[in-house]
Scaffold this motif. Structure first.
Motif, PDB file in Angstrom:
ATOM      1  N   LEU A 238     -39.072 -54.599   5.409  1.00 53.28           N
ATOM      2  CA  LEU A 238     -39.256 -56.046   5.447  1.00 53.28           C
ATOM      3  C   LEU A 238     -38.132 -56.719   6.214  1.00 53.28           C
ATOM      4  O   LEU A 238     -38.356 -57.602   7.043  1.00 53.28           O
ATOM      5  CB  LEU A 238     -39.340 -56.599   4.024  1.00 53.28           C
ATOM      6  N   GLU A 239     -36.901 -56.292   5.947  1.00 53.31           N
ATOM      7  CA  GLU A 239     -35.749 -56.917   6.594  1.00 53.31           C
ATOM      8  C   GLU A 239     -35.735 -56.672   8.094  1.00 53.31           C
ATOM      9  O   GLU A 239     -35.466 -57.578   8.882  1.00 53.31           O
ATOM     10  CB  GLU A 239     -34.451 -56.408   5.961  1.00 53.31           C
ATOM     11  N   ASN A 240     -36.030 -55.450   8.501  1.00 56.59           N
ATOM     12  CA  ASN A 240     -36.037 -55.136   9.933  1.00 56.59           C
ATOM     13  C   ASN A 240     -37.068 -55.978  10.677  1.00 56.59           C
ATOM     14  O   ASN A 240     -36.833 -56.419  11.807  1.00 56.59           O
ATOM     15  CB  ASN A 240     -36.308 -53.653  10.150  1.00 56.59           C
ATOM     16  N   ALA A 241     -38.224 -56.199  10.042  1.00 59.05           N
ATOM     17  CA  ALA A 241     -39.245 -57.040  10.675  1.00 59.05           C
ATOM     18  C   ALA A 241     -38.823 -58.504  10.663  1.00 59.05           C
ATOM     19  O   ALA A 241     -39.019 -59.225  11.650  1.00 59.05           O
ATOM     20  CB  ALA A 241     -40.576 -56.868   9.955  1.00 59.05           C
ATOM     21  N   PHE A 242     -38.224 -58.939   9.568  1.00 55.16           N
ATOM     22  CA  PHE A 242     -37.826 -60.338   9.422  1.00 55.16           C
ATOM     23  C   PHE A 242     -36.725 -60.720  10.406  1.00 55.16           C
ATOM     24  O   PHE A 242     -36.619 -61.879  10.813  1.00 55.16           O
ATOM     25  CB  PHE A 242     -37.370 -60.580   7.983  1.00 55.16           C
ATOM     26  N   LEU A 243     -35.909 -59.759  10.795  1.00 51.83           N
ATOM     27  CA  LEU A 243     -34.851 -60.024  11.767  1.00 51.83           C
ATOM     28  C   LEU A 243     -35.417 -60.409  13.132  1.00 51.83           C
ATOM     29  O   LEU A 243     -34.737 -61.045  13.937  1.00 51.83           O
ATOM     30  CB  LEU A 243     -33.957 -58.787  11.922  1.00 51.83           C
ATOM     31  N   ASP A 244     -36.646 -60.013  13.396  1.00 50.97           N
ATOM     32  CA  ASP A 244     -37.311 -60.316  14.666  1.00 50.97           C
ATOM     33  C   ASP A 244     -38.047 -61.646  14.533  1.00 50.97           C
ATOM     34  O   ASP A 244     -39.055 -61.737  13.847  1.00 50.97           O
ATOM     35  CB  ASP A 244     -38.284 -59.195  15.012  1.00 50.97           C
TER      36      ASP A 244
ATOM     37  N   LYS B  91     -46.764 -54.803   7.969  1.00 52.80           N
ATOM     38  CA  LYS B  91     -47.378 -53.917   6.977  1.00 52.80           C
ATOM     39  C   LYS B  91     -46.315 -52.963   6.458  1.00 52.80           C
ATOM     40  O   LYS B  91     -45.548 -52.392   7.234  1.00 52.80           O
ATOM     41  CB  LYS B  91     -48.529 -53.131   7.603  1.00 52.80           C
ATOM     42  N   ILE B  92     -46.257 -52.812   5.137  1.00 56.52           N
ATOM     43  CA  ILE B  92     -45.259 -51.921   4.555  1.00 56.52           C
ATOM     44  C   ILE B  92     -45.899 -50.576   4.215  1.00 56.52           C
ATOM     45  O   ILE B  92     -47.100 -50.482   3.980  1.00 56.52           O
ATOM     46  CB  ILE B  92     -44.597 -52.540   3.303  1.00 56.52           C
ATOM     47  N   THR B  93     -45.072 -49.545   4.199  1.00 57.16           N
ATOM     48  CA  THR B  93     -45.539 -48.183   3.969  1.00 57.16           C
ATOM     49  C   THR B  93     -46.119 -48.033   2.558  1.00 57.16           C
ATOM     50  O   THR B  93     -45.474 -48.440   1.582  1.00 57.16           O
ATOM     51  CB  THR B  93     -44.381 -47.189   4.135  1.00 57.16           C
TER      52      THR B  93
ATOM     53  N   THR C  71     -45.743 -64.237   1.155  1.00 58.57           N
ATOM     54  CA  THR C  71     -46.734 -63.603   0.294  1.00 58.57           C
ATOM     55  C   THR C  71     -46.933 -62.154   0.723  1.00 58.57           C
ATOM     56  O   THR C  71     -46.581 -61.754   1.835  1.00 58.57           O
ATOM     57  CB  THR C  71     -48.092 -64.326   0.360  1.00 58.57           C
ATOM     58  N   LEU C  72     -47.509 -61.381  -0.175  1.00 58.09           N
ATOM     59  CA  LEU C  72     -47.853 -59.996   0.066  1.00 58.09           C
ATOM     60  C   LEU C  72     -49.342 -59.865  -0.190  1.00 58.09           C
ATOM     61  O   LEU C  72     -49.824 -60.133  -1.291  1.00 58.09           O
ATOM     62  CB  LEU C  72     -47.053 -59.092  -0.878  1.00 58.09           C
ATOM     63  N   LYS C  73     -50.085 -59.466   0.837  1.00 63.00           N
ATOM     64  CA  LYS C  73     -51.542 -59.390   0.737  1.00 63.00           C
ATOM     65  C   LYS C  73     -51.992 -57.945   0.616  1.00 63.00           C
ATOM     66  O   LYS C  73     -51.554 -57.074   1.362  1.00 63.00           O
ATOM     67  CB  LYS C  73     -52.184 -60.023   1.980  1.00 63.00           C
ATOM     68  N   ASN C  74     -52.886 -57.696  -0.353  1.00 66.53           N
ATOM     69  CA  ASN C  74     -53.429 -56.351  -0.566  1.00 66.53           C
ATOM     70  C   ASN C  74     -54.540 -56.101   0.441  1.00 66.53           C
ATOM     71  O   ASN C  74     -55.559 -56.792   0.448  1.00 66.53           O
ATOM     72  CB  ASN C  74     -53.962 -56.247  -1.998  1.00 66.53           C
TER      73      ASN C  74
END
Length: 493
Positions: free
Chosen positions: A120-126, A133-135, A166-169
């Motif tokens: 999440l952090e690596n994506a948010f830095l961009d 999408k998380i693993t 938010t986190l979507k399923n």
């Protein structure tokens, strides 16, 4: 210091939440004043004798499953274990890194596992990314605290939305909710704290070409006359001081209103609105190596003397590099007590490793097909320097592990598994290597193999033998140019 103590309902002494808040507020802007957060937790006597009671606050750590805290921030002093409130219950989240992502369920906040928080952090830095999408979780690779997250996320696919937090399923699992809310905790903003571990933020607006432009820079069309007469740092200071107050600013032609609640910039002359984003700046873990480009060495390496063949560099616990290593370790050893992490800088091992990658990339038609992974290797303390200088040699460093899947150097994607082969030293410490390994094509190994067998599909040798082709935990390598020892990790056994 005794004035900071009050009696709780049980008669025991404890630091009050109010005093903690006052202490942290007073410390804002003072930087790293170690005197107020010293390592000496033996004073006063009441603090030393205190025992946990059912009413006593307990400090939350980022590797715990539950992450509810009264003040939603990372305790800057916890990063190097200098928080005077750790034993009595700090109001902030304790962590070894400057940020942590959390998800809420049934009114309680829970910490993402380190690898999810890192994703999440690596994506948010961009700043260009508004989602990621998380693993999916794999129960086989999780410790007990990690398995608790399965109850919230299951093992399906989720996507984080940074705009709405938010986190979507994305999978049809009826037993799970379709959407969860998330948040990001970090150390205080560098705009209000002079601590070296404070988080620096940059502010951006979306221009007419849908490009994200940092405040103070020229937009993608080169309109110098539209550059705001305000900097990103000035916006951050206003936001950190009071995010409920709208901010006004100008450029050479127009007047603007910046609304921190809606994250919109409005041109008060034309009515045009633009989206705004606030994103953290990734910390550089080390000083760049001026010889890096010239010698094809990593730019993050520290400078080396001309006669240095190998050096080890201790990582700062607040650096992103340290956090990245910790993230991998904590996947299978969530309660690891790390003493130190050292980066290995050996140009005479690094260059052959890079050359082998280039050679195999030609063979397999692209680097992405090499399947390069970071794996662990447990060993004895007395082997550390020899491995750092000469790389792994199973004939010298592998006698205690057996050779069930081939006569080569053994690595694992599970730090917990590798720790079984890390023998304690006289201080009760164990040692792991984190190693970058070219996996390539794999097949199941057997004890008698001195090299990988022939791959019938390519008429060439496999690159790696493993314990299980479908779900590998153990990887055996036969060519020392196909792996490079990145870090040593010293932990309390």
């Amino acid at each position: 210091m005794d004035n900071n103590i009050e009696k709780d309902n049980s008669g025991k002494s404890s630091f009050s939440g109010a005093r903690q808040k006052q202490h942290y507020n007073n410390s804002r802007g003072r930087g790293r004043q170690r005197s107020s957060h010293s390592k000496n937790r033996e004073s006063p006597p009441e603090y030393r004798r205190q025992r946990k009671t059912s009413n006593q606050r307990i400090t939350s750590w980022s590797y715990y499953h539950e992450g509810d805290v009264e003040i939603p921030e990372i305790c800057v002093y916890s990063i190097d274990k200098r928080c005077m409130y750790e034993d009595t219950g700090c109001l902030r989240l304790h962590a070894k890194c400057t940020c942590q992502w959390q998800v809420i369920q049934d009114g309680k906040w829970f910490n993402f596992r380190n690898f999810h928080s890192e994703e999440l952090e690596n994506a948010f830095l961009d700043v260009t990314k508004d989602s990621v999408k998380i693993t999916p979780l794999d129960p086989k690779l999780l410790g007990s605290s990690g398995r608790d997250m399965i109850k919230i996320l299951g093992n399906g696919q989720w996507e984080a939305d940074f705009e709405n937090l938010t986190l979507k399923n994305l999978t049809s699992q009826s037993i799970l909710t379709s959407k969860l809310f998330i948040r990001r905790l970090s150390t205080q903003s560098a705009a209000v704290s002079k601590s070296g571990k404070a988080t620096k933020y940059e502010w951006y607006f979306c221009d007419s070409k849908k490009k994200w432009i940092k405040y103070g820079d020229v937009d993608s069309l080169g309109h110098n006359h539209l550059v705001p007469l305000i900097t990103s740092d000035e916006i951050e200071l206003n936001f950190s001081s009071d995010s409920s107050v709208q901010m006004m600013f100008n450029n050479s032609l127009y007047r603007y209103q910046l609304d921190f609640k809606t994250m919109k910039q409005k041109n008060l002359n034309t009515g045009k609105e633009r989206s705004v984003r606030r994103r953290p700046v990734k910390k550089q873990s080390t000083k760049p190596n001026p010889r890096g480009k010239k010698e094809n060495l990593p730019s993050t390496w520290d400078s080396m003397k001309d006669n240095d063949t190998m050096i080890k560099v201790s990582l700062d616990v607040s650096s992103q590099e340290y956090c990245d290593v910790m993230s991998q370790l904590l996947i299978t050893v969530p309660a690891a007590r790390v003493v130190s992490i050292m980066r290995i800088q050996n140009p005479f091992l690094w260059r052959p490793f890079q050359n082998k990658q280039a050679e195999l990339a030609i063979k397999y038609d692209g680097y992405e097909k090499l399947n390069i992974q970071k794996l662990f290797h447990g060993t004895r303390h007395e082997f550390i320097d020899d491995i750092c200088k000469k790389n792994f040699d199973w004939r010298l460093h592998g006698s205690s592990t057996g050779q069930a899947y081939g006569r080569g150097s053994y690595f694992s994607n599970s730090a917990a598994y590798s720790l079984k082969y890390a023998k304690q030293d006289s201080s009760g410490h164990c040692f792991l290597f984190l190693v970058e390994v070219i996996i390539g094509k794999v097949t199941r190994g057997i004890e008698s193999m001195k090299r990988p067998p022939l791959n019938p599909a390519t008429s060439e040798l496999f690159d790696t033998t493993v314990d299980n082709v479908d779900s590998s935990k153990i990887f055996v390598k036969y060519d020392s140019q196909e792996y490079y020892p990145l870090y040593t990790i010293q932990v309390k056994c």
